[in-house]
Structure formats: structure tokens, C-alpha cells
Scaffold this motif. Structure first.
Motif, short mmCIF file in Angstrom:
data_model
loop_
_atom_site.label_atom_id
_atom_site.label_comp_id
_atom_site.label_asym_id
_atom_site.label_seq_id
_atom_site.Cartn_x
_atom_site.Cartn_y
_atom_site.Cartn_z
N GLY A 1 35.99 47.72 48.78
CA GLY A 1 37.36 48.12 49.06
C GLY A 1 37.50 48.80 50.40
O GLY A 1 38.43 48.52 51.16
N SER B 1 43.43 48.51 45.89
CA SER B 1 43.23 48.14 44.48
C SER B 1 41.73 48.05 44.17
O SER B 1 41.29 48.45 43.10
CB SER B 1 43.90 46.81 44.17
OG SER B 1 45.29 46.91 44.35
N THR B 2 40.97 47.53 45.11
CA THR B 2 39.52 47.46 44.93
C THR B 2 38.91 48.85 44.90
O THR B 2 38.01 49.14 44.10
CB THR B 2 38.88 46.61 46.04
OG1 THR B 2 39.55 45.34 46.11
CG2 THR B 2 37.42 46.36 45.78
N ARG C 1 47.42 43.13 45.01
CA ARG C 1 46.14 42.69 45.56
C ARG C 1 45.99 43.15 47.01
O ARG C 1 46.38 42.44 47.94
CB ARG C 1 46.02 41.18 45.47
CG ARG C 1 46.07 40.69 44.03
CD ARG C 1 45.83 39.23 43.89
NE ARG C 1 44.58 38.80 44.50
CZ ARG C 1 43.39 38.83 43.90
NH1 ARG C 1 43.28 39.30 42.69
NH2 ARG C 1 42.33 38.38 44.52
N ASN C 2 45.42 44.35 47.17
CA ASN C 2 45.08 44.83 48.50
C ASN C 2 43.77 45.61 48.41
O ASN C 2 43.20 45.77 47.34
CB ASN C 2 46.21 45.67 49.11
CG ASN C 2 46.53 46.90 48.30
OD1 ASN C 2 45.67 47.48 47.66
ND2 ASN C 2 47.79 47.29 48.33
N ARG C 3 43.29 46.09 49.54
CA ARG C 3 42.00 46.76 49.56
C ARG C 3 41.97 48.01 48.71
O ARG C 3 40.95 48.39 48.16
CB ARG C 3 41.61 47.08 51.00
CG ARG C 3 42.53 48.13 51.62
CD ARG C 3 42.25 48.40 53.05
NE ARG C 3 41.04 49.20 53.16
CZ ARG C 3 40.61 49.71 54.27
NH1 ARG C 3 41.28 49.50 55.38
NH2 ARG C 3 39.54 50.43 54.31
N ARG D 1 38.08 44.46 51.56
CA ARG D 1 38.13 43.29 50.66
C ARG D 1 39.15 43.51 49.55
O ARG D 1 39.25 44.59 48.99
CB ARG D 1 36.75 43.06 50.03
CG ARG D 1 35.61 42.86 51.00
CD ARG D 1 35.52 41.46 51.56
NE ARG D 1 35.36 40.45 50.55
CZ ARG D 1 34.18 40.00 50.10
NH1 ARG D 1 33.06 40.49 50.56
NH2 ARG D 1 34.14 39.06 49.19
N VAL D 2 39.89 42.48 49.23
CA VAL D 2 40.83 42.54 48.11
C VAL D 2 40.06 42.26 46.82
O VAL D 2 38.94 41.75 46.86
CB VAL D 2 41.97 41.52 48.31
CG1 VAL D 2 42.78 41.85 49.55
CG2 VAL D 2 41.46 40.10 48.35
#
Length: 122
Positions: free
Chosen positions: A24, A95-96, A91-93, A28-29
Motif C-alpha cells: 500500500g 485501501s491496501t 480501490r486505491n493505495r 499498489r491498489v
């Protein structure tokens, strides 16, 4: 509960948490790897739930409060579902990164559940 299974759960949750945090923060998503790691943590929690139901029936009772144990367990079961749902919606970084935080929180919660089951006096 079984001590080696608690150690396995904590280890898997820590590895999944660090993996998600690193990916994240690298931008990375959420992908199959991060969602799969969180799904594995959830699967181990479901197995823990079954063991927690069967354990007292076969003579493996907790030394601490059974109600407190189940509050931790139910809360831990909800976290990956909520984090995974959020990761699929947004869905974005970040969220990771949230998935990583969820896994690290579960590691702490499972460690505490082990203390309640094995160490804590009633």
C-alpha cells in the motif's frame, strides 16, 4: 484453543499485515495477493471459531472470561470482511494500507484471545 494454532494465526496475520502495508505504501491498489492474504486470515479465524465452540465441549475450557473471548473473536471475524468490502469499493493505495492495519489488529486480538484462554485467571 490450541497454542500452536494461535502462534500460526498471529504469524500469518503479521505477515499479511506487513505485506499489505508495504504494498500500500508503495502505491499498489488492492489486488489478488493482498485480498488473498486477508482472506487467509479470515479463514483461520473461522477455524478458530469452530475450535472455540468444540474446545469447551471436550474439556479444553478457557481460564479467563468466555464472554470476553467471544467478543474478541466475533470482532476479529468482522474486521477482514469490513476491510475487504472497503478495499473492493474504494480501490486505491490507502485501501491496501487499511487491509494491512486490519491484519495487524487481528494479530493483536488473536494474541489477546490466547492470553484469555491460557493465562488469565477467572
Amino acid at each position: 484453543m490450541i497454542e500452536w494454532f494461535v502462534a500460526l494465526q498471529v504469524g500469518v496475520a503479521l505477515v499479511a499485515g506487513v505485506l499489505c502495508l508495504v504494498l500500500g505504501l508503495a502505491g499498489r491498489v488492492p489486488n489478488d495477493l493482498t485480498m488473498g492474504a486477508v482472506a487467509l486470515v479470515e479463514l483461520l479465524l473461522i477455524v478458530q471459531l469452530v475450535m472455540a465452540i468444540v474446545g469447551p465441549l471436550v474439556g479444553n475450557s478457557p481460564t479467563g472470561s468466555l464472554a470476553e473471548f467471544y467478543i474478541y473473536l466475533i470482532s476479529a471475524l468482522i474486521l477482514p470482511l469490513a476491510g475487504g468490502f472497503w478495499a473492493l469499493i474504494e480501490r486505491n493505495r490507502w485501501s491496501t494500507v487499511i487491509l494491512g492495519g486490519v491484519c495487524l489488529a487481528i494479530a493483536v486480538m488473536v494474541y489477546r484471545m490466547g492470553q484469555i484462554w491460557f493465562v488469565q485467571g477467572a
